[in-house]
Motif scaffolding. Structure first.
Motif, PDB file in Angstrom:
ATOM      1  N   GLU A 165       1.047  -1.435  -0.243  1.00 49.51           N
ATOM      2  CA  GLU A 165      -0.293  -0.175   0.210  1.00 49.51           C
ATOM      3  C   GLU A 165       1.250   1.373  -0.273  1.00 49.51           C
ATOM      4  OE1 GLU A 165      -3.411   2.459   2.527  1.00 49.51           O
ATOM      5  OE2 GLU A 165      -3.212   0.267   2.770  1.00 49.51           O
ATOM      6  N   GLY A 166       0.513   2.030  -0.854  1.00 49.59           N
ATOM      7  CA  GLY A 166       1.273   3.489  -1.090  1.00 49.59           C
ATOM      8  C   GLY A 166       2.086   3.075  -2.309  1.00 49.59           C
ATOM      9  N   ASP A 167       2.551   1.874  -2.914  1.00 51.74           N
ATOM     10  CA  ASP A 167       3.654   2.060  -4.040  1.00 51.74           C
ATOM     11  C   ASP A 167       2.922   2.989  -4.899  1.00 51.74           C
ATOM     12  OD1 ASP A 167       5.161   0.545  -2.702  1.00 51.74           O
ATOM     13  OD2 ASP A 167       4.688  -1.115  -3.483  1.00 51.74           O
ATOM     14  N   VAL A 168       3.150   3.090  -6.116  1.00 53.12           N
ATOM     15  CA  VAL A 168       2.789   3.249  -7.762  1.00 53.12           C
ATOM     16  C   VAL A 168       2.600   2.567  -9.031  1.00 53.12           C
ATOM     17  CG1 VAL A 168       2.851   5.228  -9.621  1.00 53.12           C
ATOM     18  CG2 VAL A 168       3.441   5.898  -6.868  1.00 53.12           C
ATOM     19  N   LEU A 169       1.826   1.252  -9.347  1.00 52.14           N
ATOM     20  CA  LEU A 169       1.614   1.172 -10.349  1.00 52.14           C
ATOM     21  C   LEU A 169       2.032   1.018 -11.912  1.00 52.14           C
ATOM     22  CD1 LEU A 169      -0.508  -1.385  -8.206  1.00 52.14           C
ATOM     23  CD2 LEU A 169       1.711  -1.440  -8.469  1.00 52.14           C
ATOM     24  N   SER A 186       0.015   5.386 -14.942  1.00 55.99           N
ATOM     25  CA  SER A 186       0.666   5.521 -13.675  1.00 55.99           C
ATOM     26  C   SER A 186      -0.673   5.338 -12.578  1.00 55.99           C
ATOM     27  CB  SER A 186       1.680   6.169 -12.818  1.00 55.99           C
ATOM     28  OG  SER A 186       2.804   6.131 -13.396  1.00 55.99           O
ATOM     29  N   VAL A 187      -0.861   4.353 -11.761  1.00 54.14           N
ATOM     30  CA  VAL A 187      -1.973   4.060 -10.781  1.00 54.14           C
ATOM     31  C   VAL A 187      -1.143   4.058  -8.939  1.00 54.14           C
ATOM     32  CG1 VAL A 187      -3.961   2.647  -9.357  1.00 54.14           C
ATOM     33  CG2 VAL A 187      -3.411   2.777 -12.014  1.00 54.14           C
ATOM     34  N   PHE A 242     -12.766  -3.044 -15.712  1.00 52.33           N
ATOM     35  CA  PHE A 242     -10.975  -2.094 -16.616  1.00 52.33           C
ATOM     36  C   PHE A 242     -10.427  -3.893 -16.322  1.00 52.33           C
ATOM     37  CE2 PHE A 242     -12.729   1.023 -17.646  1.00 52.33           C
ATOM     38  CZ  PHE A 242     -12.034   1.811 -18.488  1.00 52.33           C
ATOM     39  N   GLU A 243      -9.442  -4.700 -16.739  1.00 53.61           N
ATOM     40  CA  GLU A 243      -8.640  -5.357 -16.331  1.00 53.61           C
ATOM     41  C   GLU A 243      -7.291  -4.525 -15.824  1.00 53.61           C
ATOM     42  OE1 GLU A 243      -6.515  -7.820 -19.188  1.00 53.61           O
ATOM     43  OE2 GLU A 243      -7.945  -9.531 -17.992  1.00 53.61           O
ATOM     44  N   LEU A 244      -6.580  -4.347 -14.656  1.00 59.63           N
ATOM     45  CA  LEU A 244      -5.656  -3.716 -14.703  1.00 59.63           C
ATOM     46  C   LEU A 244      -4.027  -4.514 -14.770  1.00 59.63           C
ATOM     47  CD1 LEU A 244      -4.812  -1.282 -11.784  1.00 59.63           C
ATOM     48  CD2 LEU A 244      -3.192  -3.475 -12.259  1.00 59.63           C
ATOM     49  N   THR A 245      -3.277  -4.722 -15.767  1.00 63.06           N
ATOM     50  CA  THR A 245      -2.114  -5.503 -15.493  1.00 63.06           C
ATOM     51  C   THR A 245      -0.368  -5.108 -15.284  1.00 63.06           C
ATOM     52  OG1 THR A 245      -3.588  -5.834 -17.751  1.00 63.06           O
ATOM     53  CG2 THR A 245      -0.878  -6.882 -16.978  1.00 63.06           C
ATOM     54  N   VAL A 246      -0.111  -5.409 -14.318  1.00 62.75           N
ATOM     55  CA  VAL A 246       0.621  -4.150 -14.312  1.00 62.75           C
ATOM     56  C   VAL A 246       1.728  -4.928 -14.617  1.00 62.75           C
ATOM     57  CG1 VAL A 246       2.476  -4.212 -11.345  1.00 62.75           C
ATOM     58  CG2 VAL A 246       0.154  -4.616 -11.759  1.00 62.75           C
ATOM     59  N   LYS A 247       2.467  -3.574 -15.559  1.00 62.66           N
ATOM     60  CA  LYS A 247       4.315  -3.672 -16.034  1.00 62.66           C
ATOM     61  C   LYS A 247       5.571  -3.285 -14.492  1.00 62.66           C
ATOM     62  CE  LYS A 247       2.224  -2.063 -20.524  1.00 62.66           C
ATOM     63  NZ  LYS A 247       2.937  -3.128 -20.836  1.00 62.66           N
ATOM     64  N   ASN A 248       5.058  -2.057 -13.466  1.00 66.26           N
ATOM     65  CA  ASN A 248       5.829  -2.153 -13.270  1.00 66.26           C
ATOM     66  C   ASN A 248       5.585  -1.970 -12.122  1.00 66.26           C
ATOM     67  OD1 ASN A 248       8.721  -1.682 -12.555  1.00 66.26           O
ATOM     68  ND2 ASN A 248       9.619  -0.386 -13.304  1.00 66.26           N
TER      69      ASN A 248
END
Length: 445
Positions: A165-169, A186-187, A242-248
């Motif tokens: 929690e607190g990270d940026v995806l 960025s989320v 929506f589908e959220l896919t993590v890149k980093n």
């Protein structure tokens, strides 16, 4: 020239002006001579145009302008002499027309003007009026949060394998429909509105995928920014899954509490330990709380004054004046903002009467000092290590005050602060200690 006024009631009056050729012709003759000296007309050398020619060509317009100037000046003098507290400016009375005059330099003119007068009332602040000034205490949670934010401001970005929690995806959001919206963005996990969705974004790794309802996850403005669409489109999304896919995964690590960090915040070198740093932060937070407490007291005084003063205003005149001075405003726009206009006017009158009763004065140097104070705060907001010289602040202040609107705003702010200080010396002030969280709840009432 004869000027008189007649009260219609306590808040409306008429001003009558009679002006004869003996009153206006000397001023008109001078204006015609001045025009002749400056005129450039075919057949005449510059500055050699006969005054008679100017009188024939431009006499009526010059006469009209000079009579208006003369009347405006004399009415202003009369208002001052009679100590009339006028609202707005005098307006030509209904039915007034210039067409009944010949404008041949022989007319005796009679003009009538409407004026609005400020209502009579006593300012309600006395030695028996009591207010509470809060002494806000810095609690551990507030100090901890402030220290955390400062450390993160000077921290470093890392890319951990698993999200917290607190990270940026850095992720791709794809709408759950054919040819739907797809956006890589960025989320911030700490900006998620829904607790369940926020929890689902913890523990993710690169290429992990989760489904989220973006309308539950984000405020409309944030959603529009994230998806690269306008707010109306964000509000009216037909499919919100929506589908959220993590890149980093990006994480801002907090800076270490070391001398390098202390010197970035306090370049004078007077902070060398974590204890001294904590004390400095506490001092900063409590100074901010003092500003919050002062603003609360000002708001309480304003509310008290507005509630205690029950006064009628010349509303019909004021609406007419607003329309005359703002011809592009529609009647419904004036009506819509009129209540706020009256509130501002009411408090302005209260302030002005406190200023007059106590001989308060706003000096130019005080306005300059406030401008420098505001500029200094702005510079430090964007660069905590920059320390502008007094010469630089003076130069910036002069540039700011060259803008009449900004100068007027700062003048009014200085006046408001002087009124506030005067009221503090007039009324009873009771000090009360209060924790910050409880103070915030007071503000939310």
């Amino acid at each position: 020239m004869n000027i008189s006024h007649q009260n219609i009631d306590n808040i409306n009056a008429n001003i009558s002006v009679e002006i004869t050729p003996e009153d206006y012709n000397p001023q008109v003759d001078k204006a015609i001579k001045d025009q002749a000296k400056k005129a450039k007309l075919p057949g005449f050398r510059p500055g050699m145009v006969p005054t008679g020619h100017i009188r024939r060509m431009y006499g009526k317009s010059i006469l009209f302008d000079e009579i208006n100037k003369l009347i405006n000046d004399k009415i202003a003098e009369y208002i001052g002499e009679q100590k009339l507290e006028v609202l707005g400016q005098p307006l030509p009375a209904d039915g007034e027309t210039d067409e009944k005059y010949n404008w041949d330099f022989k007319d005796t003119f009679n003009f009538n003007y409407e004026i609005g007068i400020a209502p009579e009332f006593e300012t309600p602040f006395t030695g028996e009026t009591e207010f509470t000034e809060y002494d806000i205490q810095a609690d551990e949670a507030t100090l901890t949060e402030r220290i955390k934010n400062l450390r993160r401001s000077y921290g470093k970005m890392t890319n951990p394998e698993v999200s917290e929690e607190g990270d940026v995806l850095y992720a791709t959001l794809k709408q759950d429909k054919e040819d739907g919206i797809e956006k890589t963005t960025s989320v911030r996990t700490d900006s998620i509105e829904d607790a369940k969705i926020k929890k689902s974004l913890v523990g993710l790794k690169k290429d992990d995928t989760v489904k989220i309802d973006v309308k539950k996850a984000f405020k409309v403005a944030d959603l529009a920014r994230i998806l690269g669409i306008n707010e109306e489109e964000a509000e009216n999304l037909d499919v919100t899954n929506f589908e959220l896919t993590v890149k980093n995964v990006n994480r801002l690590e907090e800076s270490d509490l070391n001398q390098e960090f202390f010197d970035k915040l306090f370049p004078d070198g007077d902070v060398t330990t974590a204890e001294q740093f904590n004390e400095k932060v506490k001092e900063e937070v409590e100074n901010l709380f003092k500003q919050n407490a002062a603003q609360r007291l000002r708001n309480d005084m304003y509310t008290f004054g507005m509630e205690k003063v029950d006064a009628k205003f010349p509303e019909a005149f004021l609406k007419k004046w607003l329309q005359a001075t703002n011809p592009n405003l529609k009647a419904e726009e004036i009506e819509e903002g009129f209540a706020d206009f009256l509130s501002n006017l009411k408090w302005t009158i209260i302030e002005n009467r406190i200023v007059t009763a106590n001989n308060l004065e706003v000096k130019y140097d005080e306005v300059v000092d406030l401008a420098k104070e505001r500029i200094y705060a702005q510079i430090k907001m964007y660069n905590i290590n920059e320390e502008p010289t007094d010469e630089q602040l003076q130069q910036f202040a002069m540039q700011l005050l060259a803008d009449r609107e900004q100068a007027n705003r700062l003048f009014e702010e200085v006046k408001a602060l002087k009124v506030f200080d005067q009221l503090k010396n007039t009324v009873k002030i009771k000090s009360k200690k209060i924790d910050y969280d409880k103070f915030e709840k007071l503000d939310s009432k």
